[in-house]
Design a protein around this motif. Sequence first.
Motif, PDB file in Angstrom:
ATOM      1  N   ARG A 122      -3.955   2.011   6.025  1.00  0.00           N
ATOM      2  CA  ARG A 122      -4.651   1.017   6.082  1.00  0.00           C
ATOM      3  C   ARG A 122      -3.816  -0.281   6.720  1.00  0.00           C
ATOM      4  O   ARG A 122      -2.850  -0.126   6.360  1.00  0.00           O
ATOM      5  CB  ARG A 122      -5.523   0.473   4.653  1.00  0.00           C
ATOM      6  CG  ARG A 122      -4.376  -0.126   3.654  1.00  0.00           C
ATOM      7  CD  ARG A 122      -5.055  -0.330   2.482  1.00  0.00           C
ATOM      8  NE  ARG A 122      -6.326  -1.202   2.380  1.00  0.00           N
ATOM      9  CZ  ARG A 122      -6.681  -1.829   1.233  1.00  0.00           C
ATOM     10  NH1 ARG A 122      -6.111  -1.503   0.239  1.00  0.00           N
ATOM     11  NH2 ARG A 122      -7.724  -2.585   1.334  1.00  0.00           N
ATOM     12  N   TYR A 124      -3.285  -4.467   6.173  1.00  0.00           N
ATOM     13  CA  TYR A 124      -3.446  -5.469   5.145  1.00  0.00           C
ATOM     14  C   TYR A 124      -5.013  -5.988   5.160  1.00  0.00           C
ATOM     15  O   TYR A 124      -5.551  -6.391   5.984  1.00  0.00           O
ATOM     16  CB  TYR A 124      -2.678  -6.623   5.511  1.00  0.00           C
ATOM     17  CG  TYR A 124      -2.674  -7.571   4.127  1.00  0.00           C
ATOM     18  CD1 TYR A 124      -1.979  -7.267   3.163  1.00  0.00           C
ATOM     19  CD2 TYR A 124      -3.472  -8.812   4.278  1.00  0.00           C
ATOM     20  CE1 TYR A 124      -2.107  -8.262   2.078  1.00  0.00           C
ATOM     21  CE2 TYR A 124      -3.591  -9.527   3.097  1.00  0.00           C
ATOM     22  CZ  TYR A 124      -2.844  -9.415   1.909  1.00  0.00           C
ATOM     23  OH  TYR A 124      -2.965 -10.231   0.961  1.00  0.00           O
ATOM     24  N   GLY A 125      -5.355  -5.660   3.802  1.00  0.00           N
ATOM     25  CA  GLY A 125      -6.676  -6.012   3.535  1.00  0.00           C
ATOM     26  C   GLY A 125      -7.883  -5.303   4.272  1.00  0.00           C
ATOM     27  O   GLY A 125      -9.191  -5.558   3.979  1.00  0.00           O
ATOM     28  N   THR A 152      -7.954  -3.531  -3.658  1.00  0.00           N
ATOM     29  CA  THR A 152      -6.706  -4.179  -3.343  1.00  0.00           C
ATOM     30  C   THR A 152      -6.759  -4.732  -1.820  1.00  0.00           C
ATOM     31  O   THR A 152      -7.653  -4.254  -1.107  1.00  0.00           O
ATOM     32  CB  THR A 152      -5.588  -3.232  -3.560  1.00  0.00           C
ATOM     33  OG1 THR A 152      -5.755  -1.983  -2.775  1.00  0.00           O
ATOM     34  CG2 THR A 152      -5.587  -2.929  -4.950  1.00  0.00           C
ATOM     35  N   THR A 153      -5.623  -5.248  -1.442  1.00  0.00           N
ATOM     36  CA  THR A 153      -5.359  -5.538  -0.088  1.00  0.00           C
ATOM     37  C   THR A 153      -4.345  -4.758   0.694  1.00  0.00           C
ATOM     38  O   THR A 153      -4.025  -4.762   1.742  1.00  0.00           O
ATOM     39  CB  THR A 153      -5.214  -7.213   0.138  1.00  0.00           C
ATOM     40  OG1 THR A 153      -3.973  -7.490  -0.631  1.00  0.00           O
ATOM     41  CG2 THR A 153      -6.257  -7.896  -0.305  1.00  0.00           C
ATOM     42  N   GLY A 154      -3.477  -4.029  -0.302  1.00  0.00           N
ATOM     43  CA  GLY A 154      -2.390  -3.481   0.270  1.00  0.00           C
ATOM     44  C   GLY A 154      -1.918  -2.201  -0.221  1.00  0.00           C
ATOM     45  O   GLY A 154      -2.893  -1.057  -0.227  1.00  0.00           O
ATOM     46  N   ASP A 175       1.371  -3.136  -4.652  1.00  0.00           N
ATOM     47  CA  ASP A 175       0.187  -2.915  -5.801  1.00  0.00           C
ATOM     48  C   ASP A 175       0.651  -2.433  -6.946  1.00  0.00           C
ATOM     49  O   ASP A 175       0.985  -1.185  -7.155  1.00  0.00           O
ATOM     50  CB  ASP A 175      -0.717  -1.988  -4.954  1.00  0.00           C
ATOM     51  CG  ASP A 175      -1.797  -1.673  -5.877  1.00  0.00           C
ATOM     52  OD1 ASP A 175      -1.867  -2.403  -7.141  1.00  0.00           O
ATOM     53  OD2 ASP A 175      -2.559  -0.855  -5.861  1.00  0.00           O
TER      54      ASP A 175
END
Length: 230
Positions: A122, A124-125, A152-154, A175
């Motif tokens: 992924r 970020y976010g 989460t974003t990371g 994280d």
Amino acid sequence: MSLWIQVGGGYRAGEQRVVRQLELRAMDIEHYSVAESGYVPGHCCEGFEVLEHSPALAFELDVPGSLQLRCSRIEIHEIERVETVPAWFSERGFDAHLPAPPPSPAEWRRLFSGYSVAVTWRCYGGPPAEPDSVPADYTGWFIQTIERVPMTTGGLFVSSYRDARPGGITLELNDPGARVLWVVAGVIVSEISGVEVSCGNVTLTGAAWREHLASTYPALEELCRSARGA
């Protein structure tokens, strides 16, 4: 009060360093306080703050809680010593020096699956991304467990990717709830022939790095052994 600063020598574990130590003895103390649970041995303090509007000597230190002292005078004794730099390990990042380019995005997913950890790529976010949509140089991308993507974003951040020969990769965990990613990634790189891993101020062979992970995170290392049938 004892304060010290390194003034010479190396910073890697096992090297020699020169330390200047200051012993401060306060006289006629008017006030002394330290925030509850505010002292950590070896804490690095970036200077001190002089407290104003006081006829006495008064200052505040970050230790990392607030330490305040007011007194009439301070005696200072200075000494220098040579000592061996102790080892310390980061709990969130390591750098792997590899004889060849790091695994591809698809290989990382497959390698994590071998330890029964389902992961995705992924930004970020961002949402999950298939490995074929991740560039060959995946600096700035994250590996995250599939179940933690919505919350989460990371995840496990790739802060550096090096595809030259020798190659390398730097991974940082942002994280705390996905500690398994950091440990399993560490185990994965430990199995690459010829790898050297730098963590904190220590550089280890793959076998020694795996031993460190096993001793520091025994529960997760047991998970890895069970997944591999070892």
